[in-house]
Write a protein that holds these residues in place. Structure first.
Motif, PDB file in Angstrom:
ATOM      1  N   GLY A 277     170.061  47.281  22.706  1.00  0.00           N
ATOM      2  CA  GLY A 277     170.315  46.525  21.494  1.00  0.00           C
ATOM      3  C   GLY A 277     171.308  45.413  21.763  1.00  0.00           C
ATOM      4  N   ALA A 278     171.313  44.427  20.890  1.00  0.00           N
ATOM      5  CA  ALA A 278     172.207  43.285  21.054  1.00  0.00           C
ATOM      6  C   ALA A 278     173.657  43.712  20.871  1.00  0.00           C
ATOM      7  CB  ALA A 278     171.846  42.195  20.047  1.00  0.00           C
ATOM      8  N   SER A 279     174.568  42.880  21.339  1.00  0.00           N
ATOM      9  CA  SER A 279     175.992  43.132  21.136  1.00  0.00           C
ATOM     10  C   SER A 279     176.284  43.229  19.640  1.00  0.00           C
ATOM     11  CB  SER A 279     176.811  42.002  21.763  1.00  0.00           C
ATOM     12  OG  SER A 279     178.185  42.195  21.543  1.00  0.00           O
ATOM     13  N   GLY A 280     177.010  44.264  19.239  1.00  0.00           N
ATOM     14  CA  GLY A 280     177.325  44.452  17.827  1.00  0.00           C
ATOM     15  C   GLY A 280     176.279  45.210  17.040  1.00  0.00           C
ATOM     16  N   ALA A 281     175.207  45.645  17.709  1.00  0.00           N
ATOM     17  CA  ALA A 281     174.132  46.338  16.994  1.00  0.00           C
ATOM     18  C   ALA A 281     174.507  47.762  16.604  1.00  0.00           C
ATOM     19  CB  ALA A 281     172.863  46.357  17.846  1.00  0.00           C
ATOM     20  N   GLY A 282     175.496  48.356  17.302  1.00  0.00           N
ATOM     21  CA  GLY A 282     175.904  49.712  16.978  1.00  0.00           C
ATOM     22  C   GLY A 282     175.835  50.691  18.138  1.00  0.00           C
ATOM     23  N   LYS A 283     175.600  50.180  19.367  1.00  0.00           N
ATOM     24  CA  LYS A 283     175.472  51.086  20.521  1.00  0.00           C
ATOM     25  C   LYS A 283     176.753  51.886  20.738  1.00  0.00           C
ATOM     26  CE  LYS A 283     174.407  48.000  23.710  1.00  0.00           C
ATOM     27  NZ  LYS A 283     174.506  46.765  22.912  1.00  0.00           N
ATOM     28  N   THR A 284     177.883  51.206  20.750  1.00  0.00           N
ATOM     29  CA  THR A 284     179.142  51.897  21.010  1.00  0.00           C
ATOM     30  C   THR A 284     179.471  52.886  19.894  1.00  0.00           C
ATOM     31  OG1 THR A 284     180.002  50.070  22.343  1.00  0.00           O
ATOM     32  CG2 THR A 284     181.607  51.594  21.418  1.00  0.00           C
ATOM     33  N   SER A 285     179.164  52.526  18.654  1.00  0.00           N
ATOM     34  CA  SER A 285     179.399  53.454  17.539  1.00  0.00           C
ATOM     35  C   SER A 285     178.572  54.723  17.699  1.00  0.00           C
ATOM     36  CB  SER A 285     179.073  52.772  16.205  1.00  0.00           C
ATOM     37  OG  SER A 285     180.014  51.772  15.904  1.00  0.00           O
ATOM     38  N   LEU A 286     177.336  54.582  18.149  1.00  0.00           N
ATOM     39  CA  LEU A 286     176.498  55.761  18.360  1.00  0.00           C
ATOM     40  C   LEU A 286     177.061  56.626  19.486  1.00  0.00           C
ATOM     41  CD1 LEU A 286     174.022  57.372  17.649  1.00  0.00           C
ATOM     42  CD2 LEU A 286     172.657  55.864  19.098  1.00  0.00           C
ATOM     43  N   LEU A 287     177.530  55.993  20.550  1.00  0.00           N
ATOM     44  CA  LEU A 287     178.141  56.755  21.639  1.00  0.00           C
ATOM     45  C   LEU A 287     179.398  57.478  21.155  1.00  0.00           C
ATOM     46  CD1 LEU A 287     177.817  54.429  24.772  1.00  0.00           C
ATOM     47  CD2 LEU A 287     176.343  56.327  24.082  1.00  0.00           C
ATOM     48  N   ARG A 288     180.179  56.836  20.301  1.00  0.00           N
ATOM     49  CA  ARG A 288     181.395  57.467  19.777  1.00  0.00           C
ATOM     50  C   ARG A 288     181.065  58.746  19.010  1.00  0.00           C
ATOM     51  NH1 ARG A 288     186.252  55.139  19.366  1.00  0.00           N
ATOM     52  NH2 ARG A 288     186.615  55.990  17.274  1.00  0.00           N
ATOM     53  N   LEU A 289     179.947  58.743  18.316  1.00  0.00           N
ATOM     54  CA  LEU A 289     179.516  59.970  17.658  1.00  0.00           C
ATOM     55  C   LEU A 289     179.170  61.037  18.691  1.00  0.00           C
ATOM     56  CD1 LEU A 289     177.179  58.668  14.791  1.00  0.00           C
ATOM     57  CD2 LEU A 289     179.513  59.548  14.574  1.00  0.00           C
ATOM     58  N   LEU A 290     178.504  60.634  19.756  1.00  0.00           N
ATOM     59  CA  LEU A 290     178.048  61.593  20.748  1.00  0.00           C
ATOM     60  C   LEU A 290     179.194  62.234  21.523  1.00  0.00           C
ATOM     61  CD1 LEU A 290     174.894  59.743  22.114  1.00  0.00           C
ATOM     62  CD2 LEU A 290     174.926  61.898  20.858  1.00  0.00           C
ATOM     63  N   TYR A 291     180.301  61.485  21.719  1.00  0.00           N
ATOM     64  CA  TYR A 291     181.414  62.142  22.412  1.00  0.00           C
ATOM     65  C   TYR A 291     182.538  62.552  21.446  1.00  0.00           C
ATOM     66  CZ  TYR A 291     183.603  57.404  22.993  1.00  0.00           C
ATOM     67  OH  TYR A 291     184.142  56.142  22.818  1.00  0.00           O
ATOM     68  N   LEU A 292     182.175  62.656  20.165  1.00  0.00           N
ATOM     69  CA  LEU A 292     183.037  63.243  19.132  1.00  0.00           C
ATOM     70  C   LEU A 292     184.329  62.468  18.911  1.00  0.00           C
ATOM     71  CD1 LEU A 292     182.606  67.076  19.808  1.00  0.00           C
ATOM     72  CD2 LEU A 292     181.133  65.502  18.543  1.00  0.00           C
TER      73      LEU A 292
END
Length: 227
Positions: free
Chosen positions: A38-53
């Motif tokens: 996904g493009a920068s700012g699409a939410g990739k890092t936010s999704l990863l933050r959920l995955l590592y709690l």
């Protein structure tokens, strides 16, 4: 085979702002290799933050290892978090610690015996090709070397899931190839691997990998793939 990761209509917002993730639903089977694009700012890092709690969903159902993370008591979160290794985009190495001590950190936090720590660190240094840099400080390393230290630190405790956030953003093509080979070798041993990237060449290096695309907080993903 039960999913190792399962999201059902998950939403995430920070504070009182708009949702940055909306109605996210997907599942990963144990042993999957998945690219999150996904493009920068699409939410990739936010999704990863959920995955590592690092963050809890605002709504929906999120299960790791079959356990509902929304109802998980906070006291039990560390034991789940130890089953997830993370390679951060900015490495997050401790500057005053040597390469060996950075890699050893997860085991020492878990109070592992020092003899076991030394053996595991030696194995990790050899695996990432940095035995000769064991006593170096992070500031003296190249970007590729720092990335390999970050990978070794993330996997030394043998996590069930490995997350990597733009792991090839600061390295050349040759090093990107090496990093992908490290991830693939872990995956062959049974580790579920999730790599967030916008690098099409990186994705092409792992034919057959599962793909998830995120745009404006929405995820498009296939059904669970069997390992």
């Amino acid at each position: 085979m039960a999913a190792i990761v399962q999201f059902e209509n998950v939403g995430l917002r920070y504070g009182h702002g708009e949702e940055v993730l909306r109605d996210v639903s997907f599942a990963l089977a144990p042993g999957a290799f998945c690219f999150l694009t996904g493009a920068s700012g699409a939410g990739k890092t936010s999704l990863l933050r959920l995955l590592y709690l690092a963050q809890r969903p605002s709504r929906g159902v999120m299960r790791l290892f079959g356990i509902d993370m929304l109802t998980l008591p906070r006291a039990q979160a560390p034991s789940i978090r130890r089953r997830v290794g993370v390679v951060y985009q900015d490495f997050r190495l401790i500057p005053h610690l040597s390469v060996a001590d950075n890699i050893a950190l997860p085991l020492r936090i878990a109070d592992a015996a020092e003899a076991d720590v030394a053996e595991a660190v030696g194995e990790m240094l050899a695996w990432v090709g940095l035995t000769h840099r064991a006593q170096a400080r992070p500031a003296t390393l190249s970007g590729g070397e720092q990335q390999r230290v970050a990978i070794a630190r993330a996997v030394i405790a043998r996590p069930d899931i490995l997350l990597a956030d733009e792991p090839t953003g600061n390295v050349d093509d040759a090093m990107a190839d090496r990093l992908v080979q490290l991830f693939a070798s872990l995956n062959r041993l049974g580790t579920t691997v999730v790599v967030a990237t916008h690098d099409a060449q990186l994705i092409a290096r792992v034919p057959g990998a599962q793909m998830m695309r995120i745009a404006a907080g929405h995820v498009t993903a296939p059904r669970v793939q069997r390992a």
